[in-house]
Write an enzyme that holds these catalytic residues in place. Structure first.
Site, mmCIF file in Angstrom:
data_model
loop_
_atom_site.group_PDB
_atom_site.id
_atom_site.type_symbol
_atom_site.label_atom_id
_atom_site.label_comp_id
_atom_site.label_asym_id
_atom_site.label_seq_id
_atom_site.Cartn_x
_atom_site.Cartn_y
_atom_site.Cartn_z
ATOM 1 N N TYR A 99 0.855 -1.193 0.000
ATOM 2 C CA TYR A 99 0.000 0.000 0.000
ATOM 3 C C TYR A 99 0.885 1.235 0.000
ATOM 4 O O TYR A 99 1.909 1.278 0.683
ATOM 5 C CB TYR A 99 -0.867 -0.014 1.266
ATOM 6 C CG TYR A 99 -1.701 1.235 1.487
ATOM 7 C CD1 TYR A 99 -3.050 1.254 1.143
ATOM 8 C CD2 TYR A 99 -1.136 2.391 2.044
ATOM 9 C CE1 TYR A 99 -3.821 2.391 1.343
ATOM 10 C CE2 TYR A 99 -1.900 3.535 2.242
ATOM 11 C CZ TYR A 99 -3.245 3.524 1.893
ATOM 12 O OH TYR A 99 -4.004 4.653 2.086
ATOM 13 N N GLU A 187 -3.794 7.428 -3.713
ATOM 14 C CA GLU A 187 -3.607 6.147 -3.048
ATOM 15 C C GLU A 187 -3.475 5.009 -4.054
ATOM 16 O O GLU A 187 -4.211 4.958 -5.034
ATOM 17 C CB GLU A 187 -4.822 5.892 -2.144
ATOM 18 C CG GLU A 187 -4.747 4.613 -1.326
ATOM 19 C CD GLU A 187 -6.072 4.319 -0.610
ATOM 20 O OE1 GLU A 187 -6.155 4.561 0.596
ATOM 21 O OE2 GLU A 187 -7.018 3.848 -1.268
#
Ligand code: GDP
Ligand code: MN
Length: 369
Positions: A99, A187
């Site tokens: 991530y 993101e």
């Protein structure tokens, strides 16, 4: 403003962040015209997260299977949002999921880079259950996000070798994107390992609304109702709710207080419109026209505290635009006497006390219910 995945990935492409080949379709038949390698992954383009879990992401081995699944996903509604478009992308085999994100952290007064070794799941969940898997680094706006900061972050989630190199260049590019596009969030989840290299399998970007004027090229994803659109083009800020009392006020604080008062006396606001400070007669006329056009409205409550806004202008607008339903006016402040005189001549008694006015509006709406 949130961007759809395919829009965010178009930005990724411009900033040289590696993504899968893909195309957007609105109808299953359009898949025939695509020159993609199979298997493909079909992804619902909606502005909500967790599409995978909701069944909005499916793999397909052949064009026939892709069209079948596309038809199913295009008929879905995910968390209340109808799926109108699909991203069809060449599927990849995912080794591990990481991530990476940059997000505005108001308490740090800067962007913060967040990385995690547990990708593919919500970062909030990781932060709660396994906070040790998260590495963070605040970005000094004057230094930007230098390679050493990216390397420290990458090592912090256990990366080394080629993956660390990929991570450093992707983090630098994602930071450039945030800076260049005024993103408040960018993101990549999952940031996936595919054939030993890092690839952005998903993309989420939110652009700071206050900077949208600088990005005229970006797509418009706001879905406004007709009335919201009419108010926007008149330069008025209007919000729709689902009750039956229309509200006009001047100034955000006064309007919020009016909403609270309506709720306090057992009424339900249908909408509210803030004509702002220094509202002209013309602004007020448009405001009355817009709020009362909403179906289901039973009463109009006008709450004006004259300052730069003049009560006589407001009164003239009210008289010139008699609303098609019961109205209650509370009027006080600059040029109050003159305003009252104008209203009185038209048979309208204005209140001074906002609570009295609100109580009366709630009664009127109930009487018509
Ligand atoms: P989200 O659920 O809305 O966050 O959508 P994502 O794009 O993150 O996809 C959800 C999950 O689907 C990912 O975490 C992957 O596990 C899986 N996925 C997405 N694309 C592919 C792909 O090309 N190949 C494989 N094997 N899995 C994929
Ligand atoms: Mn995702």
């Amino acid at each position: 403003m949130k961007l759809h995945e395919f829009q965010a990935k178009e930005l990724f492409r411009r900033y040289a962040i590696p993504i899968q080949h893909g195309a957007v379709v609105e109808r299953p038949e359009q898949i025939d015209a695509l020159t993609l390698k199979y298997p493909v992954v079909l992804k619902a383009q909606v502005l909500v997260g967790g599409r995978g879990k909701a069944g909005g992401i499916k793999l397909a081995q052949t064009p026939a299977e892709a069209k079948d699944r596309a038809a199913a996903i295009l008929g879905m509604s995910i968390k209340g949002e109808a799926v109108r478009r699909l991203l069809v992308a060449e599927a990849v085999e995912i080794g591990a999921e990481y991530y990476l994100a940059f997000i505005v952290d108001r308490s740090a007064r800067s962007l913060v880079a967040i990385a995690s070794a547990a990708g593919g799941i919500d970062i909030e969940e990781v932060a709660q259950k396994t906070p040790e898997k998260i590495a963070k680094s605040a970005v000094d706006p004057f230094l930007g996000f230098p390679p050493f900061a990216a390397r420290t972050l990458g090592r912090g989630i256990g990366l080394g070798g080629t993956l660390l190199k990929d991570f450093v260049s992707m983090a630098a590019a994602l930071y450039r994107l945030c800076h260049g596009e005024d993103a408040e969030l960018a993101e990549i989840n999952p940031l996936a390992v595919v054939n030993g290299r890092l690839l952005a399998v998903d993309a989420k970007v939110i652009i700071d609304d206050n900077a949208l004027f600088r990005h005229k090229d970006l797509p418009k994803n706001e879905e406004l109702t007709d009335l919201e659109q009419a108010a926007k083009s008149a330069g008025l800020s209007y919000v729709e709710l689902d009750g039956d009392i229309a509200i006009i006020g001047n100034g955000a604080g006064l309007v919020m207080a009016t909403l609270d008062m309506v709720a306090h006396y057992g009424g339900r606001p249908a909408n509210f419109l803030d004509v702002g400070g220094g509202a002209s007669e013309e602004n007020m006329r448009q405001a009355i026209e817009i709020v009362t056009r909403k179906p289901g409205v039973r009463a109009l409550l006008v709450n004006i505290f004259g300052g730069i806004t003049r009560c006589d202008d407001i009164a003239r607008a009210i008289v010139a635009t008699p609303p098609p339903l019961p109205m209650v006016v509370r009027l006080t402040g600059t040029n109050e006497e003159e305003g009252r005189k104008i209203l009185k001549a038209a048979g309208i008694d204005a209140f001074i006390d906002p609570q009295e006015a609100t109580k009366h509006a709630v009664t009127l709406a109930k009487g018509r219910g």
